[in-house]
Design an enzyme around this catalytic site. Structure first.
Site, PDB file in Angstrom:
ATOM      1  N   CYS A  53      78.345  10.586 143.370  1.00 39.60           N
ATOM      2  CA  CYS A  53      77.049  10.028 143.754  1.00 39.60           C
ATOM      3  C   CYS A  53      76.930   8.610 143.184  1.00 39.60           C
ATOM      4  O   CYS A  53      77.296   8.353 142.036  1.00 39.60           O
ATOM      5  CB  CYS A  53      75.862  10.840 143.272  1.00 39.60           C
ATOM      6  SG  CYS A  53      75.768  12.464 143.996  1.00 39.60           S
ATOM      7  N   ARG A  81      82.106   6.843 145.484  1.00 37.63           N
ATOM      8  CA  ARG A  81      81.594   7.880 144.587  1.00 37.63           C
ATOM      9  C   ARG A  81      81.057   9.092 145.346  1.00 37.63           C
ATOM     10  O   ARG A  81      80.681  10.102 144.735  1.00 37.63           O
ATOM     11  CB  ARG A  81      80.473   7.302 143.713  1.00 37.63           C
ATOM     12  CG  ARG A  81      80.916   6.158 142.838  1.00 37.63           C
ATOM     13  CD  ARG A  81      79.765   5.645 142.012  1.00 37.63           C
ATOM     14  NE  ARG A  81      79.328   6.625 141.049  1.00 37.63           N
ATOM     15  CZ  ARG A  81      79.838   6.805 139.849  1.00 37.63           C
ATOM     16  NH1 ARG A  81      80.833   6.047 139.451  1.00 37.63           N
ATOM     17  NH2 ARG A  81      79.376   7.727 139.047  1.00 37.63           N
ATOM     18  N   TRP A 137      77.398  12.878 146.962  1.00 38.86           N
ATOM     19  CA  TRP A 137      78.494  13.854 147.033  1.00 38.86           C
ATOM     20  C   TRP A 137      77.843  15.189 146.712  1.00 38.86           C
ATOM     21  O   TRP A 137      77.413  15.414 145.580  1.00 38.86           O
ATOM     22  CB  TRP A 137      79.580  13.523 146.008  1.00 38.86           C
ATOM     23  CG  TRP A 137      80.823  14.339 146.159  1.00 38.86           C
ATOM     24  CD1 TRP A 137      81.885  14.089 146.973  1.00 38.86           C
ATOM     25  CD2 TRP A 137      81.152  15.539 145.445  1.00 38.86           C
ATOM     26  NE1 TRP A 137      82.837  15.056 146.818  1.00 38.86           N
ATOM     27  CE2 TRP A 137      82.416  15.964 145.893  1.00 38.86           C
ATOM     28  CE3 TRP A 137      80.491  16.316 144.488  1.00 38.86           C
ATOM     29  CZ2 TRP A 137      83.037  17.107 145.420  1.00 38.86           C
ATOM     30  CZ3 TRP A 137      81.114  17.465 144.009  1.00 38.86           C
ATOM     31  CH2 TRP A 137      82.374  17.839 144.472  1.00 38.86           C
ATOM     32  N   ASN A 174      72.030  11.125 140.017  1.00 40.58           N
ATOM     33  CA  ASN A 174      73.446  11.473 139.957  1.00 40.58           C
ATOM     34  C   ASN A 174      73.608  12.406 138.764  1.00 40.58           C
ATOM     35  O   ASN A 174      73.204  12.057 137.660  1.00 40.58           O
ATOM     36  CB  ASN A 174      74.268  10.189 139.765  1.00 40.58           C
ATOM     37  CG  ASN A 174      75.725  10.462 139.448  1.00 40.58           C
ATOM     38  OD1 ASN A 174      76.245  11.531 139.774  1.00 40.58           O
ATOM     39  ND2 ASN A 174      76.379   9.503 138.809  1.00 40.58           N
ATOM     40  N   GLY A 175      74.170  13.595 138.994  1.00 44.06           N
ATOM     41  CA  GLY A 175      74.352  14.544 137.895  1.00 44.06           C
ATOM     42  C   GLY A 175      73.922  15.934 138.346  1.00 44.06           C
ATOM     43  O   GLY A 175      73.797  16.191 139.549  1.00 44.06           O
ATOM     44  N   GLU A 213     102.762  14.488 141.815  1.00 44.62           N
ATOM     45  CA  GLU A 213     101.866  13.404 142.210  1.00 44.62           C
ATOM     46  C   GLU A 213     102.087  13.023 143.678  1.00 44.62           C
ATOM     47  O   GLU A 213     101.124  12.771 144.405  1.00 44.62           O
ATOM     48  CB  GLU A 213     102.088  12.199 141.273  1.00 44.62           C
ATOM     49  CG  GLU A 213     101.290  10.968 141.587  1.00 44.62           C
ATOM     50  CD  GLU A 213      99.768  11.145 141.542  1.00 44.62           C
ATOM     51  OE1 GLU A 213      99.292  12.210 141.094  1.00 44.62           O
ATOM     52  OE2 GLU A 213      99.067  10.239 142.005  1.00 44.62           O
ATOM     53  N   LYS A 223      99.172  13.253 146.500  1.00 40.68           N
ATOM     54  CA  LYS A 223      98.749  12.126 147.350  1.00 40.68           C
ATOM     55  C   LYS A 223      98.716  12.549 148.817  1.00 40.68           C
ATOM     56  O   LYS A 223      97.789  12.236 149.543  1.00 40.68           O
ATOM     57  CB  LYS A 223      99.694  10.925 147.201  1.00 40.68           C
ATOM     58  CG  LYS A 223      99.631  10.152 145.913  1.00 40.68           C
ATOM     59  CD  LYS A 223      98.362   9.363 145.702  1.00 40.68           C
ATOM     60  CE  LYS A 223      97.324  10.164 145.037  1.00 40.68           C
ATOM     61  NZ  LYS A 223      97.048  10.154 143.686  1.00 40.68           N
ATOM     62  N   GLU A 259      95.793  14.968 149.450  1.00 41.09           N
ATOM     63  CA  GLU A 259      94.477  14.340 149.338  1.00 41.09           C
ATOM     64  C   GLU A 259      94.096  13.558 150.585  1.00 41.09           C
ATOM     65  O   GLU A 259      92.968  13.658 151.049  1.00 41.09           O
ATOM     66  CB  GLU A 259      94.454  13.345 148.159  1.00 41.09           C
ATOM     67  CG  GLU A 259      94.332  13.973 146.806  1.00 41.09           C
ATOM     68  CD  GLU A 259      94.348  12.910 145.705  1.00 41.09           C
ATOM     69  OE1 GLU A 259      93.472  12.951 144.855  1.00 41.09           O
ATOM     70  OE2 GLU A 259      95.246  12.047 145.698  1.00 41.09           O
ATOM     71  N   HIS A 263     113.429  30.023 142.964  1.00 39.17           N
ATOM     72  CA  HIS A 263     112.645  31.204 142.617  1.00 39.17           C
ATOM     73  C   HIS A 263     111.424  31.373 143.513  1.00 39.17           C
ATOM     74  O   HIS A 263     110.402  31.895 143.074  1.00 39.17           O
ATOM     75  CB  HIS A 263     112.239  31.137 141.146  1.00 39.17           C
ATOM     76  CG  HIS A 263     113.423  31.042 140.234  1.00 39.17           C
ATOM     77  ND1 HIS A 263     114.255  32.106 139.973  1.00 39.17           N
ATOM     78  CD2 HIS A 263     113.948  29.982 139.581  1.00 39.17           C
ATOM     79  CE1 HIS A 263     115.227  31.709 139.175  1.00 39.17           C
ATOM     80  NE2 HIS A 263     115.063  30.416 138.913  1.00 39.17           N
ATOM     81  N   LYS A 303      85.674  10.162 143.921  1.00 33.40           N
ATOM     82  CA  LYS A 303      86.506   9.447 142.956  1.00 33.40           C
ATOM     83  C   LYS A 303      86.230   9.913 141.521  1.00 33.40           C
ATOM     84  O   LYS A 303      87.138  10.100 140.735  1.00 33.40           O
ATOM     85  CB  LYS A 303      86.208   7.950 143.092  1.00 33.40           C
ATOM     86  CG  LYS A 303      87.019   7.074 142.198  1.00 33.40           C
ATOM     87  CD  LYS A 303      88.239   6.580 142.914  1.00 33.40           C
ATOM     88  CE  LYS A 303      89.195   5.861 142.012  1.00 33.40           C
ATOM     89  NZ  LYS A 303      90.559   6.374 142.184  1.00 33.40           N
TER      90      LYS A 303
HETATM   91  C1  G6P Z   1      89.292  13.022 141.117  1.00 32.32           C
HETATM   92  C2  G6P Z   1      89.958  11.871 141.843  1.00 32.32           C
HETATM   93  C3  G6P Z   1      91.415  11.768 141.420  1.00 32.32           C
HETATM   94  C4  G6P Z   1      91.509  11.640 139.906  1.00 32.32           C
HETATM   95  C5  G6P Z   1      90.781  12.778 139.192  1.00 32.32           C
HETATM   96  C6  G6P Z   1      90.664  12.523 137.700  1.00 32.32           C
HETATM   97  O1  G6P Z   1      89.826  14.222 141.565  1.00 32.32           O
HETATM   98  O2  G6P Z   1      89.874  12.053 143.249  1.00 32.32           O
HETATM   99  O3  G6P Z   1      92.001  10.636 142.032  1.00 32.32           O
HETATM  100  O4  G6P Z   1      92.855  11.645 139.525  1.00 32.32           O
HETATM  101  O5  G6P Z   1      89.451  12.899 139.699  1.00 32.32           O
HETATM  102  O6  G6P Z   1      89.870  11.391 137.521  1.00 32.32           O
HETATM  103  P1  G6P Z   1      89.868  10.480 136.231  1.00 32.32           P
HETATM  104  O7  G6P Z   1      88.858   9.413 136.540  1.00 32.32           O
HETATM  105  O8  G6P Z   1      89.445  11.348 135.091  1.00 32.32           O
HETATM  106  O9  G6P Z   1      91.230   9.945 136.054  1.00 32.32           O
END
Ligand code: G6P
Length: 609
Positions: free
Chosen positions: A2, A27, A74, A100-101, A482, A486, A489, A505, A604
């Site tokens: 948010c 956000r 969000w 926000n929260g 990772e 990606k 996501e 396995h 994010k």
């Molecule tokens: C969310 C984001 C990711 C990020 C994760 C941790 O899931 O979409 O891209 O890696 O949070 O966020 P941080 O700000 O703690 O690295």
């Protein structure tokens, strides 16, 4: 999670609010709205959908007024409908609030307020706040907000306006970030700096349990609990507005991938000591003795930052010979972790506000560990609450899928390792070799980026597949995780990351020509073993894309497609090997017409548990 923006001053609020929302859209982007006060009238406009929908809605209508608040959401409580979009208004329609929260005791508060006659129009937890403020409002907004918040349990960053106390925004914070921008006869309130950077570089970060009152003539900060004045330090933002813009790239994610030669260089810059073969890190707040007597390191983080942590484990054990455990922050905080004397907790977070990571850090500190934060966002919660830390200085990362933060986190972990390693078993010569390898990374990244078209060509070949397996060993196993993350996501393709040998396995059962295998097969100590694993894939007609080291011709006998990266020290390979995987995910997502910067359901900064 948010985004909030508020404006009070001498200009028309609407364009400033909408532009600010655009910069906060990373956000959250499932609904948006704004409320503007003009004389005795409060206009509130909100829509389900993105900011573009809000702009369409406003288009052609006059929204006059020089004081207003806005929000991009969000969803947590209640689906992303127009009713659930912020701002929320009280029963009279004269007070508006953005939040926000999460309000933890909202059910109790809602019940009580309904019994008192308040009428709710949304399913959100946030709406209770505006009714609670209405209850206490007697003409002075800050007094009503302060009284209302005494009843609230949970996290909040809020902005509130009221037509019966005009020309004023009240903001308050507990657990969700709020920054105040100071302009010339105008003030801004925002969740994050990019929203206001076009207007001012002078900012104040609110702390938890603080309230701010903004009018065009000035600001006052105080404590929420007893309204005591608090003096805040005005800080100057050093990065310029361009760093929060796309600069001609199709997406923020692509821009951020391309920035990595510079961001990695910035992360290293001024932090190595060539003669001693060690690192110099200013903000650790640890004495050499404390560093030397560290017996164990716990690394905790979420998402991409967690993957960087796994690479940190590999480095710290290999170079500094310190036992390391890496744990998802969400798991760590709910266990009963054993923290012995001499435990150092390294907390990694791009945003510095991920709720689980923050809670894990607090738990570790409560049990006696010293906490080091590796953060990107300056002044963020984790950065401020940690005992010490290192900023990665990657500049604003807007793309929801993290890219440049990851490589800079790995680099900072390597610097911490270098420092601790040199206090233990690492020789000067090895330290100097590491520094040379670190300094070579930006140029090597540039070489990889110059071959992005090759990855694009490969992406075209693979983009139709719906399942992928990513394999790696040693420090490239986290890179496999990772790479798979990606792809998941941003292109919504099912992808799994696995340690290459572990494939036998289970995942090997999935391998057919329809399930491409992406393998990080760089020339390192695990190379021969990985070749063995690739033979197993090939025998089952699996298609292989290998990330290999320049000069390796043997790999062509195993893999259908090969992308070469320059050689570096084994432990630093992830900084290079991850880049083609970021590009692969990006191009596949674009080819599948996915929204790269704003993938569905993600945000994010995850400030909820
Ligand atoms: C969310 C984001 C990711 C990020 C994760 C941790 O899931 O979409 O891209 O890696 O949070 O966020 P941080 O700000 O703690 O690295």
């Amino acid at each position: 999670m948010c985004g909030i923006i508020g404006y009070v001053g001498g200009s028309s609020a609407e364009p400033i609010l909408v532009e600010g929302l655009r910069r906060l859209e990373y956000r959250g982007y499932d609904s948006a709205g704004l409320a503007i006060c003009n004389g005795g009238v409060l206009t509130c406009t909100k829509v389900a959908g993105k900011i573009a929908r809000l702009e369409e809605e406003i288009d052609g209508r006059e929204l006059p007024g020089q004081c207003g608040i806005a929000h991009t959401r969000w969803a947590t409580h209640g689906p992303p409908t127009q009713d659930n979009a912020h701002p929320h208004t009280d029963c009279s329609g004269k007070i508006a609030l953005v939040h926000n929260g999460i309000i933890e005791n909202y059910a109790y508060l809602k019940d009580t307020l309904e019994k008192e006659g308040h009428v709710f129009t949304s399913e959100t937890d946030s709406e209770v706040l505006v009714h609670l403020i209405e209850k206490y409002f007697k003409g002075n907004l800050e007094s009503a907000v302060q009284q209302a918040l005494q009843w609230v349990t949970g996290t909040y960053g809020i902005g509130v306006v009221a037509v019966d106390d005009p020309g004023k925004i009240v903001g308050a914070r507990n657990g969700s970030p709020l920054v105040v921008g100071i302009g010339n006869g105008e003030y801004f309130l925002a969740s994050d700096v990019p929203a206001i950077l076009r207007h001012t570089r002078q900012v104040i970060y609110l702390d938890d349990q603080e309230l701010v009152v903004l009018t065009k003539d000035g600001l006052r900060t105080s404590t929420i609990a007893d309204n005591e004045a608090v003096t805040k330090i005005v800080q100057e933002i050093s990065w310029d507005v361009d760093r929060a813009e796309k600069e001609g790239y199709a997406h923020f994610m692509l821009k951020e991938i391309y920035e990595q030669a510079r961001t990695v260089s910035d992360a290293i810059s001024g932090r190595t000591v060539q003669d001693d073969g060690t690192a110099r890190l200013g903000g650790l707040n640890l004495t050499d003795e404390q560093l030397r007597s560290t017996k164990r390191v716990i690394i905790t983080a979420c998402g991409t930052s967690f993957h960087a942590g796994l690479i940190g484990e590999y480095m710290l054990e290999e170079w500094a010979r310190i036992p390391v455990e890496v744990e998802y922050a969400s798991e760590f905080r709910y266990r009963n972790p054993v923290i012995e004397d001499g435990t150092l907790c390294i907390v990694i977070s791009q945003s510095g506000e991920t709720a689980d990571t923050l809670a894990a850090m607090r738990e570790a500190r409560r049990r006696g560990a010293r906490a080091l934060g590796i953060c990107n966002v300056v002044g963020s919660m984790i950065a401020r609450e940690a005992d010490g830390g290192v900023y990665i200085h990657a500049g604003p990362e807007i793309g929801v899928a993290s890219t440049k933060a990851f490589t800079s986190q790995v680099v900072v972990l390597s610097l911490i390792t270098l420092l601790m390693g040199r206090m233990r078993h690492m020789s000067v010569a090895d330290g100097q070799r590491t520094i040379a390898a670190l300094r070579a990374l930006p140029g090597q990244i540039q070489t990889i980026l110059e071959q992005a078209d090759e990855i694009k060509r490969i992406a075209k070949i693979y983009c139709e597949h719906d399942n992928f397996l990513y394999l790696g060993r040693g420090c490239n196993y986290p890179v496999a995780l990772e790479g798979a993350l990606k792809l998941k996501e941003i292109s919504y393709i099912h992808a799994e990351g696995y340690p290459a040998a572990e494939m036998k396995h289970g995942p090997i059962a999935l391998i057919t020509k329809h399930m491409p295998v992406v393998v990080i097969a760089t020339k390192d100590s695990a190379y021969e073993k990985v070749m063995g694993n690739l033979s197993e894939v090939k025998a089952r007609r699996g298609r292989i894309l290998a990330i290999a080291t320049e000069g390796d011709s043997e790999i062509k006998n195993h893999a259908e497609h090969v992308f070469y990266i320059p050689p570096t020290l084994q432990a630093l390979t992830p900084v290079l090997s991850v880049i083609p995987l970021q590009l692969l995910a990006y191009y596949i997502a674009v080819m599948r017409e996915c929204n790269v910067d704003q993938p569905r359901n993600l945000a994010k900064s995850v400030t909820v548990e």
